[in-house]
Design an enzyme around this catalytic site. Sequence first.
Site, PDB file in Angstrom:
ATOM      1  N   CYS A  75      51.432  30.277  19.700  1.00 51.09           N
ATOM      2  CA  CYS A  75      52.372  30.023  18.595  1.00 51.09           C
ATOM      3  C   CYS A  75      52.955  31.316  18.046  1.00 51.09           C
ATOM      4  CB  CYS A  75      51.671  29.329  17.453  1.00 51.09           C
ATOM      5  SG  CYS A  75      50.823  27.831  17.918  1.00 51.09           S
ATOM      6  N   ARG A 122      55.556  34.348  24.560  1.00 56.36           N
ATOM      7  CA  ARG A 122      54.160  34.076  24.193  1.00 56.36           C
ATOM      8  C   ARG A 122      53.684  32.713  24.703  1.00 56.36           C
ATOM      9  NH1 ARG A 122      52.825  37.278  19.467  1.00 56.36           N
ATOM     10  NH2 ARG A 122      51.406  35.722  18.650  1.00 56.36           N
ATOM     11  N   TRP A 171      52.380  26.093  20.472  1.00 58.97           N
ATOM     12  CA  TRP A 171      51.617  25.866  21.703  1.00 58.97           C
ATOM     13  C   TRP A 171      50.517  24.910  21.292  1.00 58.97           C
ATOM     14  CZ3 TRP A 171      46.609  26.868  23.668  1.00 58.97           C
ATOM     15  CH2 TRP A 171      46.505  26.867  25.063  1.00 58.97           C
ATOM     16  N   ASN A 230      50.113  29.461  12.620  1.00 64.44           N
ATOM     17  CA  ASN A 230      49.625  29.861  13.930  1.00 64.44           C
ATOM     18  C   ASN A 230      48.107  29.975  13.806  1.00 64.44           C
ATOM     19  OD1 ASN A 230      48.923  31.249  16.231  1.00 64.44           O
ATOM     20  ND2 ASN A 230      50.115  33.080  15.779  1.00 64.44           N
ATOM     21  N   GLY A 231      47.360  29.308  14.692  1.00 64.31           N
ATOM     22  CA  GLY A 231      45.897  29.380  14.624  1.00 64.31           C
ATOM     23  C   GLY A 231      45.284  27.992  14.691  1.00 64.31           C
ATOM     24  N   GLU A 253      42.449  38.664  41.322  1.00 65.95           N
ATOM     25  CA  GLU A 253      43.686  38.802  40.560  1.00 65.95           C
ATOM     26  C   GLU A 253      44.858  38.153  41.311  1.00 65.95           C
ATOM     27  OE1 GLU A 253      44.747  39.269  37.807  1.00 65.95           O
ATOM     28  OE2 GLU A 253      46.827  39.855  38.037  1.00 65.95           O
ATOM     29  N   LYS A 304      47.225  35.106  39.949  1.00 68.02           N
ATOM     30  CA  LYS A 304      48.683  35.243  39.846  1.00 68.02           C
ATOM     31  C   LYS A 304      49.390  34.112  40.576  1.00 68.02           C
ATOM     32  CE  LYS A 304      49.081  37.464  37.614  1.00 68.02           C
ATOM     33  NZ  LYS A 304      48.663  38.316  36.556  1.00 68.02           N
ATOM     34  N   GLU A 316      48.789  30.630  38.720  1.00 63.00           N
ATOM     35  CA  GLU A 316      49.378  30.412  37.394  1.00 63.00           C
ATOM     36  C   GLU A 316      50.884  30.211  37.433  1.00 63.00           C
ATOM     37  OE1 GLU A 316      49.148  33.596  34.437  1.00 63.00           O
ATOM     38  OE2 GLU A 316      48.977  35.047  36.034  1.00 63.00           O
ATOM     39  N   HIS A 329      29.460  30.365  53.115  1.00 63.56           N
ATOM     40  CA  HIS A 329      28.297  29.731  52.483  1.00 63.56           C
ATOM     41  C   HIS A 329      28.685  28.450  51.749  1.00 63.56           C
ATOM     42  CE1 HIS A 329      25.651  32.992  53.596  1.00 63.56           C
ATOM     43  NE2 HIS A 329      26.570  33.857  53.174  1.00 63.56           N
ATOM     44  N   LYS A 356      51.340  33.761  26.482  1.00 62.21           N
ATOM     45  CA  LYS A 356      51.197  35.192  26.756  1.00 62.21           C
ATOM     46  C   LYS A 356      50.125  35.820  25.881  1.00 62.21           C
ATOM     47  CE  LYS A 356      52.537  39.088  28.656  1.00 62.21           C
ATOM     48  NZ  LYS A 356      52.104  39.264  30.063  1.00 62.21           N
TER      49      LYS A 356
HETATM   50  C1  F6R Z   1      47.521  36.315  33.570  1.00 64.91           C
HETATM   51  C2  F6R Z   1      47.420  36.799  32.211  1.00 64.91           C
HETATM   52  C3  F6R Z   1      46.230  36.414  31.413  1.00 64.91           C
HETATM   53  C4  F6R Z   1      45.838  37.539  30.444  1.00 64.91           C
HETATM   54  C5  F6R Z   1      44.722  37.066  29.500  1.00 64.91           C
HETATM   55  C6  F6R Z   1      44.267  38.181  28.585  1.00 64.91           C
HETATM   56  O1  F6R Z   1      48.650  36.804  34.203  1.00 64.91           O
HETATM   57  O2  F6R Z   1      48.287  37.479  31.725  1.00 64.91           O
HETATM   58  O3  F6R Z   1      45.160  36.063  32.229  1.00 64.91           O
HETATM   59  O4  F6R Z   1      45.422  38.642  31.186  1.00 64.91           O
HETATM   60  O5  F6R Z   1      45.187  35.992  28.735  1.00 64.91           O
HETATM   61  O6  F6R Z   1      45.319  38.672  27.832  1.00 64.91           O
HETATM   62  P1  F6R Z   1      45.289  40.112  27.199  1.00 64.91           P
HETATM   63  O7  F6R Z   1      45.327  41.094  28.314  1.00 64.91           O
HETATM   64  O8  F6R Z   1      46.526  40.186  26.345  1.00 64.91           O
HETATM   65  O9  F6R Z   1      44.018  40.210  26.414  1.00 64.91           O
END
Ligand code: F6R
Length: 602
Positions: free
Chosen positions: A2, A27, A74, A100-101, A479, A483, A486, A502, A597
Amino acid sequence: MCGIVGYIGRKDAKDILLHGLEKLEYRGYDSAGIYVQNKAHEGYLFKEKGRIAALREKVDASVEATAGIGHTRWATHGAPSVRNAHPHQSFSERFTIVHNGVIENYQEVKDAYLGDIDLKSDTDTEIIVQLIAWFVEEEDLAPIDAFKKAIVALEGSYAIALMDSENPDVIFAAKNKSPLLLGKGDGFNVICSDAMAMIKETDQFVELMDKEVATVTRESLVIENYSGDIIDRNAYTAEIDSDDLEKGTYPYYMLKEIDEQPAVMRKLLLKYQDENGKLTVDQEIVDTMLESDRIYIIAAGTSYHAGLVGKQLIESMTHIPTEVHVSSEFGYHTPLLSEKPFFIFISQSGETADSRQVLVKTNALGHPSLTVTNVSGSTLSRESNFTLLLNAGPEIAVASTKAYTAQIAVLAILSEVVGISKGLIKKGTMLHDIGIVANAMQAIVDDKEKIEELAADYLSISRNAFYIGRGMDYHVALEAALKLKEISYIQTEGFAAGELKHGTIALIEEGTPVIALVTEKGVAGHTRGNLQETQARGAHTMVISMDGLNRPGDQIVIPHVNPLLSALVSVIPTQLLSYYCSLHRGNDVDKPRNLAKSVTVE
Ligand code: F6R
């Protein structure tokens, strides 16, 4: 997650709020709304499900108002819908709120004060605005006092902006755990979750701290704590280049941010160099690390994956034992700590609530901490003892790319500086090695057409996929899998290559894409063997290898770099594969479904 904006001044509030909400789109959100009011006490509420563009179409262009609040939601309590979108209003429509929260005791608050009345939405937020109205109507409190009394009753996290139609010259704000900034202008003031939202209006911001209330008018910003003590806090200048916030000629921010990585590496080398051209880090950080007997890295998602690479860098260059933990687990299932722990929080946004709850606990225990973040002045940065900045420029795409590589590069620099101080490293090579990494990254992004073809060939119709690797390559596989899943929505797993047999190898079918990362000499042959095992069961296999370890037929060969830094380079083709796969599938690359985000709830 949010986002909140607020404006009170002389210009058209709705345009400023909509522009601000667009800047908060990164975000992640599923609905949005604004409320504006004019001096004639007329208020106008607009809400829409989906994108800000849809909200823009709904907003009546003829409305004139110079104050208002806006929100991107969100969903946490209640489905994404117009009914649940913010702003929310009291029954009389006198009070309007954005939040927000998460209010954890909203049911108890409702039962205590509001009985079994039917609320207008399914959100936890509405309870706040109804409670404020209730205190004003039933207890005859002034709006500011009703606001304070209401928030004191709340448990959980919140950033709130409140408007009162009977007093159109003021916006009230408060915060606990969720971020909120106040921006200062000439004849106007603003409120926002993130300076990016209002940087077009002002670069002067004041942080609102937990359990503080602000009264914002055109001419003044007054901050007080819940006991009513006035707090005097200076504004800081937000160093955001508004050009960095634009996509330019790129179709998506993600591609722009992937391409920026060589430049980010070079910028980091400049930022962490002293006047003699040697890499340097604040001596206090180095000394504190040297005094510690164990390092605990705390992070989430992509930042956690950077932490896994960081552990290898720290242990090999400093010989300090290092553990990496997922933040949402660590706070509530804390392992036995060593006698002198040092905590490193890795967070692009610096706002991740899961990581912050750990920091609150480690602070209470008095343990020293460092935050590695892209956002100066962010909550984690403010609340830890030390900060190392990524200097990567704003990362707007939800899928993190340049922040991941910057996090690893900063940890590499830190490790080498500590290793030198400890006498373990005679002559540092990171300055040179990260420079070579930048060139290697450049070579890959310059040849991205080839990766686009591979994405079409391997990933266009698959429902699942695997990345495999060993050691550093395993960390990158995790990672790479995150990527891909998502933004493409392909179910992808990152696996330790030797572990596949396994159990998980049962999932390999005719055509399942399996991508092996092969950059580590000692285990390259083993990983190739494991890939063969999947090929024998029908997998459509691909190899990303490093020059020197490559074999004929490898689909992608990255330039040779210091093996300790291979993650910085081998991850680039995986980012590009994800990008093109998402693009080919017609997804919104920068704003994948269900994701945010900045994850500001636990
Ligand atoms: C994936 C991604 C998330 C963030 C995670 C932590 O591409 O961006 O997995 O890495 O939400 O966010 P931060 O780094 O802002 O603590």
